[in-house]
Design an enzyme around this catalytic site. Structure first.
Site, PDB file in Angstrom:
ATOM      1  CD  GLU A   1      -2.934   0.866   2.433  1.00  0.00           C
ATOM      2  OE1 GLU A   1      -3.377   1.883   2.999  1.00  0.00           O
ATOM      3  OE2 GLU A   1      -3.239  -0.289   2.785  1.00  0.00           O
TER       4      GLU A   1
ATOM      5  CG  ASP B   1      -1.851   4.585   2.778  1.00  0.00           C
ATOM      6  OD1 ASP B   1      -2.351   3.965   1.842  1.00  0.00           O
ATOM      7  OD2 ASP B   1      -1.848   4.175   3.950  1.00  0.00           O
TER       8      ASP B   1
ATOM      9  CD  GLU C   1      -4.853   6.973   5.526  1.00  0.00           C
ATOM     10  OE1 GLU C   1      -5.578   6.002   5.349  1.00  0.00           O
ATOM     11  OE2 GLU C   1      -4.250   7.215   6.603  1.00  0.00           O
TER      12      GLU C   1
END
Length: 287
Positions: free
Chosen positions: A95, A97, A99
């Site tokens: 993953e 990210d 955010e």
């Protein structure tokens, strides 16, 4: 003069937008809270007390450059999290990210970045932004190749995560990933460590996405082949300079500027959390 040339270079390197959410994305949760608008050029996600919403790319990718323009939740966004990320599936997933952690009115968003490989993360770096991300659209980009991952904001690099497999540090390079985006409630941790909760009287909260652009290797699970390694799948874009992209001197100066002025958390400096010692890559150059 140097800054002018750097900005000119950023303009020349900016991606060409060729997006259509009807063609490129699938709504994954939230029902009518996720709305494709403007002929497929914009996707609005909303959050209320019952549910958030999200979407994913139709394609899977193994390396590429991924660009998205976002306008984040305005006003009192405390407790909300807006995301733009790459991820595979399963317990041992990879993953990458972006955010965006909301905040009380008048207080800045936190940009939270992380990298997972084989299900293990703990590579967080957090930043403030040098602009209001709710008043207009800004571009957030992930460059992912076999040597490094570069996070960019308006084509300005804010973070580089290099491949340090030689040091025993796992790096995401073997699992195809989709692009995911979502808006959801995380008021147990997102804003000031969970001390500030979501004000549901402000709901529904809305974040907008547009100009989703992928310049990447499309992965075919059926044939286990990549568009960059053969002709069995369709290439997204002929320009694949991202495959060996790294920071030049101007890029290193820009990421240094961002990290000196706007970084608010670095896992490589959190001795309380990692009392047994930092991960090996922390001893190497950040760029």
């Amino acid at each position: 003069m140097l800054l002018q040339l750097s900005l000119l270079a950023l303009v020349l390197l900016s991606p060409v937008w060729a997006d259509n959410f009807y063609q490129d994305a699938t709504v994954t949760f939230g029902d009518q809270r996720a709305q494709i608008q403007d002929g497929g050029r914009l996707l609005a996600l909303s959050l209320d007390k019952i549910s958030g919403s999200g979407f994913q790319s139709k394609n899977e990718y193994l390396f590429g450059r991924f660009d998205m323009q976002l306008k984040l939740v305005p006003g009192n966004s405390a407790g909300t999290v807006t995301t733009f990320l790459l991820s595979s599936q399963g317990a041992g997933h990879d993953e990458i990210d972006f955010e965006f952690l909301g905040n009380s009115s008048g207080k800045p968003y936190t940009v939270h970045t992380n990298v997972y490989s084989q299900g293990k993360g703990n590579k967080e770096q957090q930043f403030r932004l040098w602009f209001d991300p709710t008043s207009s659209f800004h571009t957030y980009s992930i460059v992912w190749n076999s040597q490094r991952i570069i996070f960019l904001v308006d084509n300005i690099p804010i973070r580089v995560f290099n491949n340090h497999e030689a040091l025993g540090v796992a790096f995401p390079k073997n699992q195809a990933m989709r692009v995911y985006a979502s808006l959801w409630n995380a008021d147990d941790w997102a804003t000031q460590g969970g001390r500030v909760k979501t004000d549901w009287s402000m709901a529904p909260f809305t974040a907008s996405y547009r100009n989703f652009n992928t310049n990447a290797c499309v992965w075919s699970a059926a044939t286990s082949t990549s568009s960059c390694g053969g002709s069995k799948t369709e290439s997204v874009n002929n320009d694949q300079t991202w495959q060996s992209q790294q920071l030049n001197a101007n890029g290193r100066n820009r990421v240094r500027w961002v990290q000196q002025k706007y970084m608010i958390y670095n896992y490589c400096a959190d001795a309380n959390r990692f009392s047994q010692g930092f991960s090996p890559e922390c001893k190497r150059s950040r760029f």
